[in-house]
Scaffold this motif. Structure first.
Motif, PDB file in Angstrom:
ATOM      1  N   ASN A 167       0.599  -1.507   0.140  1.00 48.86           N
ATOM      2  CA  ASN A 167       0.630   0.308   0.182  1.00 48.86           C
ATOM      3  C   ASN A 167       1.217   1.620  -0.488  1.00 48.86           C
ATOM      4  O   ASN A 167       1.719   1.444   0.930  1.00 48.86           O
ATOM      5  CB  ASN A 167      -0.921   0.190   0.929  1.00 48.86           C
ATOM      6  CG  ASN A 167      -1.936   0.834   1.124  1.00 48.86           C
ATOM      7  OD1 ASN A 167      -1.719   2.423   0.895  1.00 48.86           O
ATOM      8  ND2 ASN A 167      -2.983   0.733   2.069  1.00 48.86           N
TER       9      ASN A 167
ATOM     10  N   LYS B 138      -0.169   4.246   0.565  1.00 56.58           N
ATOM     11  CA  LYS B 138       0.299   4.770   1.886  1.00 56.58           C
ATOM     12  C   LYS B 138       1.163   5.098   2.809  1.00 56.58           C
ATOM     13  O   LYS B 138       0.701   5.948   4.193  1.00 56.58           O
ATOM     14  CB  LYS B 138      -1.171   4.675   1.887  1.00 56.58           C
ATOM     15  CG  LYS B 138      -2.185   5.703   3.634  1.00 56.58           C
ATOM     16  CD  LYS B 138      -3.430   5.180   3.776  1.00 56.58           C
ATOM     17  CE  LYS B 138      -3.628   6.473   5.338  1.00 56.58           C
ATOM     18  NZ  LYS B 138      -5.059   5.331   5.945  1.00 56.58           N
TER      19      LYS B 138
ATOM     20  N   LEU C 221      -3.719  -3.946   1.828  1.00 51.87           N
ATOM     21  CA  LEU C 221      -3.894  -3.130   2.212  1.00 51.87           C
ATOM     22  C   LEU C 221      -3.808  -2.548   3.479  1.00 51.87           C
ATOM     23  O   LEU C 221      -3.980  -0.824   3.255  1.00 51.87           O
ATOM     24  CB  LEU C 221      -5.502  -3.265   2.004  1.00 51.87           C
ATOM     25  CG  LEU C 221      -5.941  -3.960   0.490  1.00 51.87           C
ATOM     26  CD1 LEU C 221      -6.890  -4.563   0.055  1.00 51.87           C
ATOM     27  CD2 LEU C 221      -5.815  -2.050  -0.536  1.00 51.87           C
TER      28      LEU C 221
ATOM     29  N   LYS D  10      -6.633  -6.953  -8.470  1.00 53.95           N
ATOM     30  CA  LYS D  10      -7.194  -6.103  -9.134  1.00 53.95           C
ATOM     31  C   LYS D  10      -7.967  -4.676  -9.259  1.00 53.95           C
ATOM     32  O   LYS D  10      -7.455  -3.878  -9.857  1.00 53.95           O
ATOM     33  CB  LYS D  10      -8.524  -6.600 -10.613  1.00 53.95           C
ATOM     34  CG  LYS D  10      -9.152  -5.905 -11.772  1.00 53.95           C
ATOM     35  CD  LYS D  10      -9.538  -6.535 -12.634  1.00 53.95           C
ATOM     36  CE  LYS D  10     -10.088  -5.477 -13.776  1.00 53.95           C
ATOM     37  NZ  LYS D  10     -11.730  -6.092 -14.783  1.00 53.95           N
ATOM     38  N   ASN D  11      -8.474  -4.924  -8.131  1.00 53.56           N
ATOM     39  CA  ASN D  11      -9.653  -3.892  -7.902  1.00 53.56           C
ATOM     40  C   ASN D  11      -8.303  -2.431  -6.794  1.00 53.56           C
ATOM     41  O   ASN D  11      -8.441  -1.536  -7.493  1.00 53.56           O
ATOM     42  CB  ASN D  11     -10.595  -4.192  -7.069  1.00 53.56           C
ATOM     43  CG  ASN D  11     -11.276  -4.671  -7.758  1.00 53.56           C
ATOM     44  OD1 ASN D  11     -11.784  -4.220  -9.010  1.00 53.56           O
ATOM     45  ND2 ASN D  11     -12.698  -4.900  -7.087  1.00 53.56           N
ATOM     46  N   GLY D  12      -7.839  -3.306  -6.741  1.00 47.94           N
ATOM     47  CA  GLY D  12      -6.513  -2.279  -5.382  1.00 47.94           C
ATOM     48  C   GLY D  12      -6.101  -1.698  -6.254  1.00 47.94           C
ATOM     49  O   GLY D  12      -5.630  -0.955  -6.351  1.00 47.94           O
TER      50      GLY D  12
ATOM     51  N   GLN E  62      -6.588  -1.034  -9.034  1.00 48.63           N
ATOM     52  CA  GLN E  62      -6.953  -0.016 -10.346  1.00 48.63           C
ATOM     53  C   GLN E  62      -7.070   0.758  -9.022  1.00 48.63           C
ATOM     54  O   GLN E  62      -7.035   2.425  -9.697  1.00 48.63           O
ATOM     55  CB  GLN E  62      -8.327  -0.708 -11.064  1.00 48.63           C
ATOM     56  CG  GLN E  62      -7.679  -1.333 -12.900  1.00 48.63           C
ATOM     57  CD  GLN E  62      -8.634  -1.844 -13.184  1.00 48.63           C
ATOM     58  OE1 GLN E  62     -10.033  -2.050 -12.678  1.00 48.63           O
ATOM     59  NE2 GLN E  62      -8.529  -1.802 -14.110  1.00 48.63           N
ATOM     60  N   SER E  63      -8.069   1.151  -8.369  1.00 43.21           N
ATOM     61  CA  SER E  63      -8.069   2.335  -7.433  1.00 43.21           C
ATOM     62  C   SER E  63      -6.562   2.776  -6.789  1.00 43.21           C
ATOM     63  O   SER E  63      -6.547   4.109  -5.910  1.00 43.21           O
ATOM     64  CB  SER E  63      -8.766   2.303  -6.286  1.00 43.21           C
ATOM     65  OG  SER E  63      -7.534   0.774  -5.066  1.00 43.21           O
ATOM     66  N   GLY E  64      -5.852   1.862  -7.094  1.00 37.94           N
ATOM     67  CA  GLY E  64      -4.266   2.639  -6.389  1.00 37.94           C
ATOM     68  C   GLY E  64      -4.340   2.807  -5.066  1.00 37.94           C
ATOM     69  O   GLY E  64      -3.127   3.357  -4.003  1.00 37.94           O
ATOM     70  N   LYS E  65      -4.719   1.856  -4.432  1.00 38.46           N
ATOM     71  CA  LYS E  65      -3.983   1.311  -3.115  1.00 38.46           C
ATOM     72  C   LYS E  65      -3.348   0.860  -2.809  1.00 38.46           C
ATOM     73  O   LYS E  65      -2.946  -0.148  -1.787  1.00 38.46           O
ATOM     74  CB  LYS E  65      -6.017   0.748  -2.768  1.00 38.46           C
ATOM     75  CG  LYS E  65      -7.099   1.378  -2.396  1.00 38.46           C
ATOM     76  CD  LYS E  65      -7.834   1.279  -1.853  1.00 38.46           C
ATOM     77  CE  LYS E  65      -9.297   2.526  -1.308  1.00 38.46           C
ATOM     78  NZ  LYS E  65     -10.513   1.920  -1.006  1.00 38.46           N
TER      79      LYS E  65
ATOM     80  N   LYS F 211      -0.402  -0.244  -4.456  1.00 35.68           N
ATOM     81  CA  LYS F 211       1.133   0.189  -6.075  1.00 35.68           C
ATOM     82  C   LYS F 211       2.452  -1.692  -6.022  1.00 35.68           C
ATOM     83  O   LYS F 211       2.332  -1.951  -5.709  1.00 35.68           O
ATOM     84  CB  LYS F 211       1.615   0.863  -5.136  1.00 35.68           C
ATOM     85  CG  LYS F 211       2.759   1.557  -6.260  1.00 35.68           C
ATOM     86  CD  LYS F 211       3.992   2.317  -5.648  1.00 35.68           C
ATOM     87  CE  LYS F 211       4.774   3.036  -6.699  1.00 35.68           C
ATOM     88  NZ  LYS F 211       5.795   4.149  -6.422  1.00 35.68           N
TER      89      LYS F 211
END
Length: 310
Positions: A171, A173, A232, A246-248, A250-253, A255
């Motif tokens: 993540n 972040k 995450l 995939k969702n992580g 595409q959402s940028g959560k 990398k």
């Protein structure tokens, strides 16, 4: 005696799982309903089928014999249903597939069109780790298995489906960069592993060994979904198959962090024993896969190309 097929099914599942709770989950019944059916079945026998020691349920020797008979009866009853339905001209029967846990993001797409076409076919798909998938193949319990690493000790036929791409992810972040070195120390990035027996864990351990990386802090979790949630949440980083995140991404959560010797690329293979005599349903499914796999990949997995070589 006046037992029913339903009672046989309940007892067989309890004997298989050695747990009323697990049997109720498999049968989609409440625990009290399973307990009542088990009690009614037991009342028809003068010898105990089960016993409870401490808080654990055990199947007696007599109970195991009855469970074996119950399995045969249930299989014959199922065969009668399939034969009846087949007289209508439809393809009928059961398709049994064992899938490694990450494969749950892959296999449904290769099943959907087939199941929609052949509505009289029943599907049993077991999602578990690699060790148990291989065991189900060895015991000839399934028609096919989906694996990303072929077991060397079994004689198998296989159809290669698509690449399985593994990258180091975290993540952003919580991590600006990932630090892995040949000696541990404060600031080393925690690594999150799957459980022993997982092919993903094997790939990750092989990568670390090749780079001679000594682990600092290590976290071990028992499913790909648990690893994803931990990454995450910022608990650490992990080498993960792209297919499940995939969702992580595409959402940028999540990398991808470029690392030497990555990505690891294996291949998803549909495999079956060479000695296996395929049923009409299994044969039809294999023909479907060979004819349709390229269209399925183009329709549902084209997005992987954007991340394959990052």
């Amino acid at each position: 005696m006046n037992y029913t097929l339903h009672q046989l099914e309940v007892f067989y599942k309890v004997s298989e799982k050695q747990s009323i709770t697990k049997a109720s989950e498999e049968l989609h019944l409440t625990q009290p309903a399973v307990s009542i059916q088990l009690k009614n079945f037991q009342e028809q026998f003068p010898i105990a089928l089960t016993e409870v020691v401490g808080r654990k349920l055990y199947i007696t020797d007599f109970g195991r014999e009855i469970a074996e008979v119950a399995e045969r009866i249930l299989n014959e009853a199922e065969a009668i249903n399939f034969k009846m339905r087949s007289y209508g001209g439809a393809l009928t029967g059961r398709l049994k597939i064992s899938v490694v846990s990450t494969g749950k993001y892959v296999m449904p797409y290769f099943l959907s069109g087939f199941m929609h076409t052949h509505t009289e076919v029943d599907l049993l798909m077991d999602v578990t780790n690699k060790l148990q998938v291989v065991e189900s193949l060895e015991k000839n319990e399934v028609d096919f298995a989906l694996v990303s690493v072929l077991p060397n000790h079994l004689k198998l036929n296989n159809v290669a489906l698509m690449p399985n791409i593994l990258h180091m992810v975290a993540n952003p972040k919580y991590y600006e960069k990932i630090r892995l070195s040949k000696k541990t120390g404060v600031g080393d990035t925690p690594l999150i592993f799957r459980e022993f027996g997982s092919a993903t864990r094997g790939a990750m351990e092989g990568y670390l060994k090749e780079r001679e990386i000594i682990l600092g802090k290590k976290i071990e979790l028992t499913s790909n979904e648990a690893v994803k949630q931990a990454v995450l949440a910022g608990l650490g980083c992990s080498v993960m198959p792209l297919i499940g995140i995939k969702n992580g991404l595409q959402s940028g959560k999540l990398k991808i962090f470029p690392m030497k010797k990555l990505p690891i690329i294996t291949t998803w293979n549909l495999v079956w024993l060479q000695k296996k005599k395929l049923s009409p349903v299994a044969t039809a499914f294999l023909e479907y896969i060979e004819n349709e796999k390229n269209q399925i990949i183009n329709a549902d997995f084209k997005w992987l190309e954007a991340y394959g070589n990052n």
